[in-house]
Scaffold this active site. Sequence first.
Site, PDB file in Angstrom:
ATOM      1  N   GLY A  64      23.940 -22.653  17.319  1.00  0.00           N
ATOM      2  CA  GLY A  64      25.166 -21.912  17.628  1.00  0.00           C
ATOM      3  C   GLY A  64      24.870 -20.436  17.752  1.00  0.00           C
ATOM      4  O   GLY A  64      23.713 -20.038  17.873  1.00  0.00           O
ATOM      5  N   ASN A  65      25.907 -19.623  17.748  1.00  0.00           N
ATOM      6  CA  ASN A  65      25.697 -18.175  17.750  1.00  0.00           C
ATOM      7  C   ASN A  65      26.868 -17.501  17.040  1.00  0.00           C
ATOM      8  O   ASN A  65      27.801 -18.166  16.609  1.00  0.00           O
ATOM      9  CB  ASN A  65      25.520 -17.654  19.186  1.00  0.00           C
ATOM     10  CG  ASN A  65      26.725 -17.951  20.053  1.00  0.00           C
ATOM     11  OD1 ASN A  65      27.797 -17.435  19.815  1.00  0.00           O
ATOM     12  ND2 ASN A  65      26.539 -18.823  21.049  1.00  0.00           N
ATOM     13  N   TYR A  66      26.779 -16.188  16.911  1.00  0.00           N
ATOM     14  CA  TYR A  66      27.738 -15.469  16.070  1.00  0.00           C
ATOM     15  C   TYR A  66      29.037 -15.091  16.769  1.00  0.00           C
ATOM     16  O   TYR A  66      29.857 -14.389  16.197  1.00  0.00           O
ATOM     17  CB  TYR A  66      27.084 -14.184  15.544  1.00  0.00           C
ATOM     18  CG  TYR A  66      25.924 -14.422  14.619  1.00  0.00           C
ATOM     19  CD1 TYR A  66      26.119 -15.060  13.406  1.00  0.00           C
ATOM     20  CD2 TYR A  66      24.640 -14.002  14.950  1.00  0.00           C
ATOM     21  CE1 TYR A  66      25.054 -15.293  12.537  1.00  0.00           C
ATOM     22  CE2 TYR A  66      23.575 -14.221  14.098  1.00  0.00           C
ATOM     23  CZ  TYR A  66      23.788 -14.864  12.893  1.00  0.00           C
ATOM     24  OH  TYR A  66      22.757 -15.087  12.050  1.00  0.00           O
TER      25      TYR A  66
END
Length: 406
Positions: free
Chosen positions: A211-213
């Site tokens: 995922g990412n932020y």
Amino acid sequence: MYLSGKKILLGVCSGIAAYKSAYLVRLLLKENAEVKVVMTPDAQHFVGALTFSALSKNPVATEFYNKHDGTWNNHVELGLWGDVFLIAPATANTIAKMASGICDNILLATYLSAKCPVIICPAMDLDMWKHASTISNIEKLNQYGNKMIEPGTGELASGLVGTGRMAEPEEIIQYFKNYFPQSSPQNFSGKKVLITAGPTYEKIDPVRFIGNYSSGKMGFALAEEFYEQGADVTVVHGPVQIDVSKYKNIKTIAVESADEMYNACSALIDNQNIFIAAAAVSDFSPEEISAEKLKKENTPDGLIIKLKHNKDVLAEMSKRKTKDQLMIGFALETNNAVENAKKKLKTKNLDMIVLNSLQDDGAGFQHDTNKITLLDKNNNTRIFELKSKREAARDIVNYIYTFSHA
Ligand code: CTP
């Protein structure tokens, strides 16, 4: 969502009507206002600070400093933060102190340092309300330019019947709706806008993902602004912490992976006037998703996961672009920002790209602020200051309007 982006500083004094203020905070948030609460120390006997912090989703100031860690509560900053300082309930005691400039608690210090308009909602017993000193104190506040939402008449906490009941939360909301007239131009009325927002999660096994932020805040801020300017808005979003149920007038479609985001957009794109890709779509996903949780003991030499490229949602939508559609992308860059953004503008056949550089403080993922540069296909560049994402959204939407009418 009439009060979108409005910052309401709420002062709560020590009166039974404080319970109404808790409900008022809920109503303000429903209208999409931002709320911060400052209380007199005694107000907490009626309603705890925790209630207000949970409802407003912001810390509550009750003292000049935090007794546990000694940090100072900056009343000057609070006073500068609000678009308006609403004191509800405003007791006879606080009104008297406001009239004479006494500042022996944080609410009063905030009042004295506030630069924004101040509105009081008095609440007290009928005889206190009628007392000559209260009348002259209110008159003084009036001379200072403070506004008042009159108390109502009816049964009071004392059991007596008369004037002194704090205005009902619904009346206060109505007051604000008139106070902040709807100023948005309806530039996009009749237009359909599709926005992607948030991250995507690419499954590795049943419990893990790549995922990412990304928080989705920028995409939803754009959705709010477009809606306020009259558009029919749909947001296809990845997993976000935002309570999307509050967007009653914006269609939201929750997806998880890049593939799902592609499918959702693909089904909708042909009917849209504007497509904005604000999502941080994962460029890669595992070639294989393990049906069972990957175990340490089965991977003694570590684990190599082969990743494949995902579809580029924006580039794919752009391939289907008609002459009446606008395609807008985002570029989040760490180096050679402008150059890379220009490249993306060209290769993805976009009308405009919103650049944010991770080198700018306060810009990018998770922050409530953003510093953007807009580049369009006619080689125009416009650099904006660091602003809240909501304000940045307004700049982007207004730029799109100007661009499409040039
Ligand atoms: N984008 C997309 N689908 C992808 C990747 C990106 O729709 N699979 C969109 C993003 O929403 C953004 C734009 O493309 O509007 C640029 O995304 P960015 O990650 O900055 O660029 P990439 O094209 O992925 O290139 P790179 O990560 O190599 O910089």
